[in-house]
Design a protein around this motif. Sequence first.
Motif, PDB file in Angstrom:
ATOM      1  N   THR A  39       0.812  -1.210   0.000  1.00 36.66           N
ATOM      2  CA  THR A  39       0.000   0.000   0.000  1.00 36.66           C
ATOM      3  C   THR A  39       0.842   1.254   0.000  1.00 36.66           C
ATOM      4  O   THR A  39       0.715   2.102  -0.870  1.00 36.66           O
ATOM      5  CB  THR A  39      -0.934   0.000   1.218  1.00 36.66           C
ATOM      6  OG1 THR A  39      -0.164  -0.267   2.398  1.00 36.66           O
ATOM      7  CG2 THR A  39      -1.992  -1.086   1.090  1.00 36.66           C
ATOM      8  N   THR A  59      -1.837  -1.357 -13.710  1.00 38.75           N
ATOM      9  CA  THR A  59      -3.280  -1.537 -13.523  1.00 38.75           C
ATOM     10  C   THR A  59      -3.576  -2.379 -12.293  1.00 38.75           C
ATOM     11  O   THR A  59      -4.443  -2.038 -11.473  1.00 38.75           O
ATOM     12  CB  THR A  59      -3.898  -2.204 -14.766  1.00 38.75           C
ATOM     13  OG1 THR A  59      -3.657  -1.390 -15.912  1.00 38.75           O
ATOM     14  CG2 THR A  59      -5.395  -2.385 -14.587  1.00 38.75           C
ATOM     15  N   GLY A  73      -2.915  -0.447  -9.251  1.00 35.36           N
ATOM     16  CA  GLY A  73      -3.986   0.516  -9.037  1.00 35.36           C
ATOM     17  C   GLY A  73      -5.209  -0.124  -8.411  1.00 35.36           C
ATOM     18  O   GLY A  73      -5.864   0.469  -7.538  1.00 35.36           O
ATOM     19  N   ARG A  74      -5.517  -1.350  -8.827  1.00 38.63           N
ATOM     20  CA  ARG A  74      -6.661  -2.053  -8.228  1.00 38.63           C
ATOM     21  C   ARG A  74      -6.412  -2.333  -6.752  1.00 38.63           C
ATOM     22  O   ARG A  74      -7.320  -2.182  -5.922  1.00 38.63           O
ATOM     23  CB  ARG A  74      -6.894  -3.373  -8.968  1.00 38.63           C
ATOM     24  CG  ARG A  74      -7.456  -3.226 -10.362  1.00 38.63           C
ATOM     25  CD  ARG A  74      -7.733  -4.576 -10.967  1.00 38.63           C
ATOM     26  NE  ARG A  74      -8.737  -5.307 -10.202  1.00 38.63           N
ATOM     27  CZ  ARG A  74      -9.067  -6.580 -10.420  1.00 38.63           C
ATOM     28  NH1 ARG A  74      -8.435  -7.269 -11.360  1.00 38.63           N
ATOM     29  NH2 ARG A  74      -9.991  -7.169  -9.687  1.00 38.63           N
ATOM     30  N   THR A 125      -6.785   0.938  -4.875  1.00 38.79           N
ATOM     31  CA  THR A 125      -8.198   1.303  -4.756  1.00 38.79           C
ATOM     32  C   THR A 125      -8.882   0.481  -3.683  1.00 38.79           C
ATOM     33  O   THR A 125      -9.670   1.003  -2.872  1.00 38.79           O
ATOM     34  CB  THR A 125      -8.915   1.098  -6.102  1.00 38.79           C
ATOM     35  OG1 THR A 125      -8.313   1.941  -7.083  1.00 38.79           O
ATOM     36  CG2 THR A 125     -10.392   1.423  -5.986  1.00 38.79           C
ATOM     37  N   LEU A 126      -8.584  -0.813  -3.645  1.00 34.16           N
ATOM     38  CA  LEU A 126      -9.168  -1.676  -2.616  1.00 34.16           C
ATOM     39  C   LEU A 126      -8.720  -1.241  -1.225  1.00 34.16           C
ATOM     40  O   LEU A 126      -9.533  -1.155  -0.290  1.00 34.16           O
ATOM     41  CB  LEU A 126      -8.756  -3.131  -2.870  1.00 34.16           C
ATOM     42  CG  LEU A 126      -9.194  -4.142  -1.806  1.00 34.16           C
ATOM     43  CD1 LEU A 126     -10.717  -4.201  -1.700  1.00 34.16           C
ATOM     44  CD2 LEU A 126      -8.618  -5.518  -2.118  1.00 34.16           C
ATOM     45  N   SER A 144      -7.762   1.702  -0.264  1.00 33.41           N
ATOM     46  CA  SER A 144      -8.407   2.977   0.063  1.00 33.41           C
ATOM     47  C   SER A 144      -9.861   2.771   0.460  1.00 33.41           C
ATOM     48  O   SER A 144     -10.361   3.399   1.404  1.00 33.41           O
ATOM     49  CB  SER A 144      -8.323   3.928  -1.136  1.00 33.41           C
ATOM     50  OG  SER A 144      -6.981   4.207  -1.475  1.00 33.41           O
ATOM     51  N   THR A 145     -10.532   1.876  -0.272  1.00 32.43           N
ATOM     52  CA  THR A 145     -11.941   1.596   0.033  1.00 32.43           C
ATOM     53  C   THR A 145     -12.094   0.998   1.427  1.00 32.43           C
ATOM     54  O   THR A 145     -12.943   1.426   2.224  1.00 32.43           O
ATOM     55  CB  THR A 145     -12.528   0.634  -1.014  1.00 32.43           C
ATOM     56  OG1 THR A 145     -12.450   1.242  -2.307  1.00 32.43           O
ATOM     57  CG2 THR A 145     -13.971   0.298  -0.696  1.00 32.43           C
ATOM     58  N   HIS A 184      -1.218   8.530  -3.522  1.00 32.73           N
ATOM     59  CA  HIS A 184      -2.356   9.107  -4.250  1.00 32.73           C
ATOM     60  C   HIS A 184      -2.652   8.316  -5.516  1.00 32.73           C
ATOM     61  O   HIS A 184      -3.791   8.261  -5.971  1.00 32.73           O
ATOM     62  CB  HIS A 184      -2.080  10.573  -4.594  1.00 32.73           C
ATOM     63  CG  HIS A 184      -1.983  11.457  -3.390  1.00 32.73           C
ATOM     64  ND1 HIS A 184      -3.049  11.703  -2.558  1.00 32.73           N
ATOM     65  CD2 HIS A 184      -0.933  12.142  -2.862  1.00 32.73           C
ATOM     66  CE1 HIS A 184      -2.682  12.511  -1.578  1.00 32.73           C
ATOM     67  NE2 HIS A 184      -1.388  12.793  -1.734  1.00 32.73           N
ATOM     68  N   ARG A 185      -1.638   7.734  -6.101  1.00 28.29           N
ATOM     69  CA  ARG A 185      -1.831   6.983  -7.338  1.00 28.29           C
ATOM     70  C   ARG A 185      -0.787   5.871  -7.419  1.00 28.29           C
ATOM     71  O   ARG A 185       0.276   5.969  -6.795  1.00 28.29           O
ATOM     72  CB  ARG A 185      -1.707   7.912  -8.551  1.00 28.29           C
ATOM     73  CG  ARG A 185      -0.360   8.594  -8.680  1.00 28.29           C
ATOM     74  CD  ARG A 185      -0.315   9.495  -9.903  1.00 28.29           C
ATOM     75  NE  ARG A 185      -1.288  10.567  -9.791  1.00 28.29           N
ATOM     76  CZ  ARG A 185      -1.032  11.724  -9.206  1.00 28.29           C
ATOM     77  NH1 ARG A 185       0.150  11.945  -8.646  1.00 28.29           N
ATOM     78  NH2 ARG A 185      -1.939  12.661  -9.160  1.00 28.29           N
TER      79      ARG A 185
END
Length: 226
Positions: free
Chosen positions: A4, A80, A83-84, A87-88, A90-91, A137-138
């Motif tokens: 992360t 990619t 990024g997934r 995103t997970l 962060s969620t 952030h990304r």
Amino acid sequence: MYATGPTDEEDVEAREPVLDTVDRVSELCFGLFMALTFVGAVSAVTAGEDAGRKMFYTALGCNLAWGLADAVMFLIRTLTNRGRRLTLASTVRSEPDAAAGVRALRDALPRWIKPLIADTELELIRARLAAITALPHRPRLVRNDFIGAVGIFLIVVFSTFPVALPFILFRDVPTALIVSRALTLAMLFASGVALGRHAGYGGWKTGCAMVALGVALTMAIIALGG
């Protein structure tokens, strides 16, 4: 489970191999099949003293192009997937409902492993993610990603030589074809053995299966005029 933060991500990348056995063997076989297909196609329409040289440079040019494309797609796929994961993370981290966070983690698991992991184990992961103070952030690429892309490019290009180099070394095209196909089958066998050992199966069985695949492909090329 997930890289992360920047530091954690770099540590995980440093511990993991840049390309695993499946990656290396898959790229090698891909290059072999591409070169073999082009050699067969060119041999069907090429004649004369320059036939061998034309086949060699055609196969090399093909694999240079595909090696570059495959390397770029490796970077895109890596970014990619990273990024997934981000995103997970962060969620889950921003989800106030612990049960919803656990469900998000379970949904992200591969189907075969879901029955093996209990919600209590996922809750431990959710709690660790929730405790992270900051996330990138990304997603971004790290040094090993570019090393992996270069490795893929070199593997695909290297696989050209056992298939196409005999056409430079032997003036007689039919002799070069025999040597080329023999070397290709030998490399396919070695690739099958490596995959078999990696998967925990008999190396000889998977080696023979890979050779059978190569023979079937070679027969198809011959039937098409190769």
